[in-house]
Design an enzyme around this catalytic site. Structure first.
Site, PDB file in Angstrom:
ATOM      1  N   HIS A  47       0.825  -1.215   0.000  1.00 47.47           N
ATOM      2  CA  HIS A  47       0.000   0.000   0.000  1.00 47.47           C
ATOM      3  C   HIS A  47       0.859   1.264   0.000  1.00 47.47           C
ATOM      4  O   HIS A  47       0.498   2.282   0.598  1.00 47.47           O
ATOM      5  CB  HIS A  47      -0.957   0.021   1.201  1.00 47.47           C
ATOM      6  CG  HIS A  47      -1.919  -1.115   1.233  1.00 47.47           C
ATOM      7  ND1 HIS A  47      -3.111  -1.114   0.527  1.00 47.47           N
ATOM      8  CD2 HIS A  47      -1.868  -2.316   1.868  1.00 47.47           C
ATOM      9  CE1 HIS A  47      -3.750  -2.256   0.741  1.00 47.47           C
ATOM     10  NE2 HIS A  47      -3.011  -3.003   1.542  1.00 47.47           N
ATOM     11  N   ASN A  59     -10.045  -3.486   1.586  1.00 44.91           N
ATOM     12  CA  ASN A  59      -9.678  -3.402   0.175  1.00 44.91           C
ATOM     13  C   ASN A  59     -10.927  -3.146  -0.661  1.00 44.91           C
ATOM     14  O   ASN A  59     -12.044  -3.095  -0.140  1.00 44.91           O
ATOM     15  CB  ASN A  59      -8.999  -4.695  -0.295  1.00 44.91           C
ATOM     16  CG  ASN A  59      -7.607  -4.863   0.284  1.00 44.91           C
ATOM     17  OD1 ASN A  59      -6.929  -3.891   0.594  1.00 44.91           O
ATOM     18  ND2 ASN A  59      -7.181  -6.107   0.439  1.00 44.91           N
TER      19      ASN A  59
END
Length: 627
Positions: free
Chosen positions: A65, A138
């Site tokens: 990320h 997500n």
């Protein structure tokens, strides 16, 4: 003079340059030298300080990320769920809670394009009156693996090759060929939704199973889902290349510009609820992060809305230093025994302490907005002002007390220590249901999905064994539903056979392998059928596991049937799983051929054969395929 009045902030800028300690700088253009040409003197403190700060501007990049964008806004409750949870920020409709949200890509580096096929992070930090709540998810509702033990290896496989620093399909397919639980995730990643158009047009999910607890102590398993009010939009391959080539930060720019223009992104929050007493009623494990909860059985319940109406003030302070952790919860919300969630509880906080330091929760973006007190103090980069004399507990000199108790999950845990895979793996059913559910343009969408897999399997370093495993997996996915209509079954069979044929072409030309299969039942040809039988020197025949062999032969859920000599061509086949051949003949007495016969002689007279020639016999189908 109040020494704490002017805390470090750009709002208290001096009208002239100073050092970090506040001393005036009369020349910020030239170094202090001996004469006009030098050398430079080490006593030029401002130069040393300026370079030292510059050298340390970059903090460690997130392991995953790394590439992301943030925005601020609020969450508002629209539906009463107080019967399910005692969480204060969900106490009643109309209650608003300030939030900060970070969207991200998962695998690639901080400066990578936002058009790569990759899951997207969707993390929300709620600044509640009872402390922060981090919902770290997500854009897909499932994950690749169900046990955090596999997480580091999974990330290593998805990351670039450590030797060449190039992301390569053979590494990804090799690792996940050992983990059929990943099939469901791949039906999202290799689907059109694998490349969202931007952050505003994608869904979000908490992914893991949490627990909601009400005031009476009753617990329910819960999954969180974010649905964008502007709909879901994706980029196909050509669009992604065009958009990414024009601006590799297109999603960040779209988010920033939309908020600046007053076009505030909005998502609706829905939850799904399961009573823990009913978890054994399903053919899957509700705590398995590779599974979704069927909405026709467990419907979505509306909770509230998320609105992003303010851009961040500084990218570094409110994006790079912004830190999330699934362990950060509030009363009324608790964890579950989800194996991946249990691992994330430790891992996220640990990586933030490494990346930002032990006092990362003191940073403004991460600090709670409510009153808070504990004896966690000192350490690197601690800037909290403290003037108390008592830093221990309990004490008769400090009036601080314990907070009021709040309910936690009531079940008593009992079991033996063990390292095992969950009982209800069921790796193939839900991927098949998703593949067959795509609409609109269902056929075209399935075709694009298959083409992406063919492209991945065409990596020159993908071996015949790995390719065979994936075809075995997907054949079980396509055939995992017993109630398929004959018409649908024909379509799925055609798609699967077309896929196998294309991969066979690739591997025949690259590695000298041909894949084949057996179709049960009557097949009627509408035109002349051309069979191509290539001769090989010393070929080996490997029997792939079929759905029947897995189900009826006592095989496991990884697509590995239990073989024995009687079922698979005698002792030789049972030991090695293949029959050896010499020259262009093969001995397969266990399969109905009594004596070695050249391959070409097994074919009827109207079958086109060739040997020793590099050109294929002409047929309109070949021309069509080449086009």
């Amino acid at each position: 003079m109040d020494p704490y009045k002017y805390r470090p902030s750009s709002a208290f800028n001096s009208p002239f340059w100073t050092t970090n300690s506040g001393a005036p700088v009369w020349n910020n253009n030239s170094s202090l030298t001996v004469g006009t040409r030098g050398p430079i003197l080490l006593e030029d403190y401002h130069l040393v300080e300026k370079l030292a700060n510059f050298d340390r501007e970059r903090i460690p990049e997130r392991v995953v990320h790394a590439r992301g964008a943030s925005a601020k806004g609020f969450f508002e409750v629209t539906h009463d769920i107080s019967q399910l949870t005692c969480a204060d920020f969900l106490r009643a409709p109309g209650v608003q809670t300030p939030v900060i949200v970070r969207f991200s890509t998962v695998i690639h580096e901080r400066g990578s394009p936002e058009t790569l096929r990759d899951p997207r992070g969707f993390a929300v930090k709620f600044y509640t009156r009872e402390g922060n709540f981090d919902l770290v998810g997500n854009n897909f509702p499932v994950f690749f693996v169900r046990d955090g033990m596999k997480f580091p290896d999974m990330v290593h496989a998805l990351k670039p090759n450590p030797k060449s620093h190039i992301q390569e399909n053979w590494r990804i397919l090799d690792f996940f060929s050992h983990h059929p639980e990943s099939l469901h995730m791949f039906t999202f990643l290799f689907d059109d939704v694998g490349v969202p158009q931007d952050y505003r047009h994608m869904e979000g999910s908490g992914v893991n199973t949490y627990t909601l607890i009400n005031k009476a102590g009753k617990a329910h398993y819960v999954k969180f889902h974010w649905k964008p009010t502007c709909g879901v939009k994706c980029l196909l391959e050509e669009e992604a290349i065009k958009v990414g080539g024009a601006n590799h930060s297109h999603a960040t720019k779209d988010l920033y510009d939309s908020i600046a223009a007053g076009n505030y992104p909005e998502w609706k929050l829905f939850i799904q609820i399961i009573d823990p007493d009913h978890e054994d009623r399903f053919d899957f494990d509700p705590l398995d992060v590779t599974k979704t909860w069927p909405e026709d059985i467990i419907p979505l319940q509306p909770v509230g809305r998320l609105v992003l109406n303010k851009n961040i003030d500084n990218f570094f302070a409110e994006n790079e230093q912004l830190a999330f952790c699934p362990a950060i919860i509030v009363p009324g919300v608790y964890y579950s025994d989800d194996k991946l969630l249990q691992t994330r509880i430790f891992s996220y906080a640990d990586t933030q302490r490494h990346r930002l330091g032990p006092n990362y929760l003191q940073l403004p973006a991460n600090a709670p907005k409510c009153a808070h007190h504990n004896n966690h103090h000192e350490g690197f980069m601690n800037f909290m002002h403290r003037d108390e004399e008592v830093n221990y507990f309990p004490s008769r000199y400090d009036p601080v007390r314990h907070a009021e108790t709040f309910p936690i999950p009531p079940p008593v845990l009992k079991g033996r220590r063990d390292k095992v895979i969950i009982e209800k793996e069921n790796n193939f059913k839900q991927p098949g249901e998703r593949y067959r559910s795509w609409s609109p343009d269902r056929q075209e969408r399935q075709e694009r999905f298959i083409c992406r897999w063919v492209d991945a399997l065409s990596d020159p370093r993908v071996t015949h064994e790995i390719c065979s495993i994936w075809i075995s997996y997907w054949s079980q996915v396509f055939g995992a539903e017993d109630s398929i209509s004959p018409e649908c079954e024909t379509k799925h069979l055609k798609a699967m056979l077309a896929w196998m044929f294309r991969v066979a072409q690739l591997h025949e030309s690259q590695q000298g392998h041909v894949l084949g299969g057996v179709v049960s039942g009557n097949i009627t040809a509408t035109n002349k059928v051309v069979l191509v039988v290539p001769p090989f020197m010393n070929p080996s025949f490997h029997r792939l596991p079929s759905v029947d062999s897995v189900v009826h032969d006592g095989g496991d859920d990884h697509g590995n049937p239990k073989h024995n000599g009687a079922d698979h061509g005698g002792a030789g086949a049972g030991a090695g799983g293949s029959e050896g051949c010499s020259n262009t003949s093969m001995s397969v007495s266990g399969h109905g051929v009594s004596s070695p016969t050249p391959l070409n002689r097994l074919a009827p007279s109207d079958v086109v054969t060739w040997g020793g020639s590099t050109s294929l016999p002409y047929h309109p189908y070949w021309k069509q395929e080449q086009q």
